[in-house]
Design an enzyme around this catalytic site. Structure first.
Site, short mmCIF file in Angstrom:
data_model
loop_
_atom_site.label_atom_id
_atom_site.label_comp_id
_atom_site.label_asym_id
_atom_site.label_seq_id
_atom_site.Cartn_x
_atom_site.Cartn_y
_atom_site.Cartn_z
N HIS A 160 -1.16 5.89 -1.20
CA HIS A 160 -2.07 4.98 -1.05
C HIS A 160 -3.32 4.90 -1.95
O HIS A 160 -3.52 6.27 -2.25
CB HIS A 160 -2.87 4.74 0.24
CG HIS A 160 -1.76 4.35 1.39
ND1 HIS A 160 -2.25 3.75 2.46
CD2 HIS A 160 -0.31 4.18 1.40
CE1 HIS A 160 -1.09 3.35 3.34
NE2 HIS A 160 -0.22 3.52 2.48
N GLU A 172 -6.50 5.21 -1.67
CA GLU A 172 -7.26 6.33 -1.23
C GLU A 172 -6.93 7.78 -1.26
O GLU A 172 -7.52 8.60 -1.50
CB GLU A 172 -7.66 6.17 0.28
CG GLU A 172 -8.41 4.57 0.67
CD GLU A 172 -7.36 3.62 1.22
OE1 GLU A 172 -6.42 3.68 0.36
OE2 GLU A 172 -7.51 3.08 2.23
N CYS A 218 -6.33 2.35 6.16
CA CYS A 218 -5.30 2.47 7.22
C CYS A 218 -5.53 3.56 8.06
O CYS A 218 -6.09 4.41 7.73
CB CYS A 218 -3.85 2.41 6.66
SG CYS A 218 -3.44 3.89 5.91
N CYS A 237 -5.08 6.82 5.78
CA CYS A 237 -6.08 6.98 5.02
C CYS A 237 -7.34 7.39 5.79
O CYS A 237 -8.41 8.09 5.18
CB CYS A 237 -6.28 5.69 4.17
SG CYS A 237 -4.93 5.64 2.86
#
Length: 170
Positions: free
Chosen positions: A53, A55, A83, A86
């Site tokens: 992801h 992040e 999410c 993260c």
């Protein structure tokens, strides 16, 4: 344009890099002392890695840049609400502030479904700023998914209408 909008523009640039790779357009930057120390964009499909992801990539890069796992006094800018994975990494890395563009009704853990980044039972809580350039961040995702479904993208709002100058294209 305020500082949060300035740095969110950089996160949007990262999201467009993901989109160019046919990845879901999510981007992130980490800022410390008025400069970007890390960037990331979604690479799950490209890398076949469910943890890739925006992040997570930015947090890894920032830790390397600082030579530390604690990202004290850092601000994470991300186009989509983090999410659970993260959000957990944000807490574990001690990011001071999280600024996100648009909420995630299916997985948002910075206030939408739950708020892991400010959970009182954890030993760290991040400051939270929501909705910076929300419409633009949301349009990136909406247009991407419409394109996948073969529908025409929504008409673009001219940059001047949002009080911006120049392009966010790389």
């Amino acid at each position: 344009m305020d500082q949060h909008e300035l740095w969110m523009e950089e996160a949007i640039r990262e999201a467009k890099k993901a989109e160019a790779l046919r990845e879901v357009p999510i981007g992130a930057v980490i800022v410390k002392d008025g400069r970007i120390i890390a960037r990331g964009h979604n690479l799950r499909e490209t890398s076949l890695d469910p943890t890739a992801h925006a992040e997570m990539i930015a947090i890894r890069e920032a830790s390397e840049a600082l030579g530390a796992w604690r990202l004290l006094d850092c601000t994470l800018y991300v186009t989509l609400e983090p999410c659970p994975m993260c959000a957990g990494a944000i807490v574990q890395s001690r990011v001071k502030t999280v600024v996100y563009g648009t909420p995630d009704p299916k997985a948002g853990c910075a206030g939408t479904l739950m708020n892991l980044v400010q959970e009182d039972r954890f030993n760290h809580r991040a400051e939270l700023v929501e909705g910076v350039l929300r419409e633009r961040c949301a349009a990136l995702l909406t247009d991407f998914f419409r394109g996948l479904r073969g529908k025409a993208p929504a008409p673009a709002v001219p940059a001047a209408a949002e009080g911006e100058c120049g392009s966010t294209e790389d």
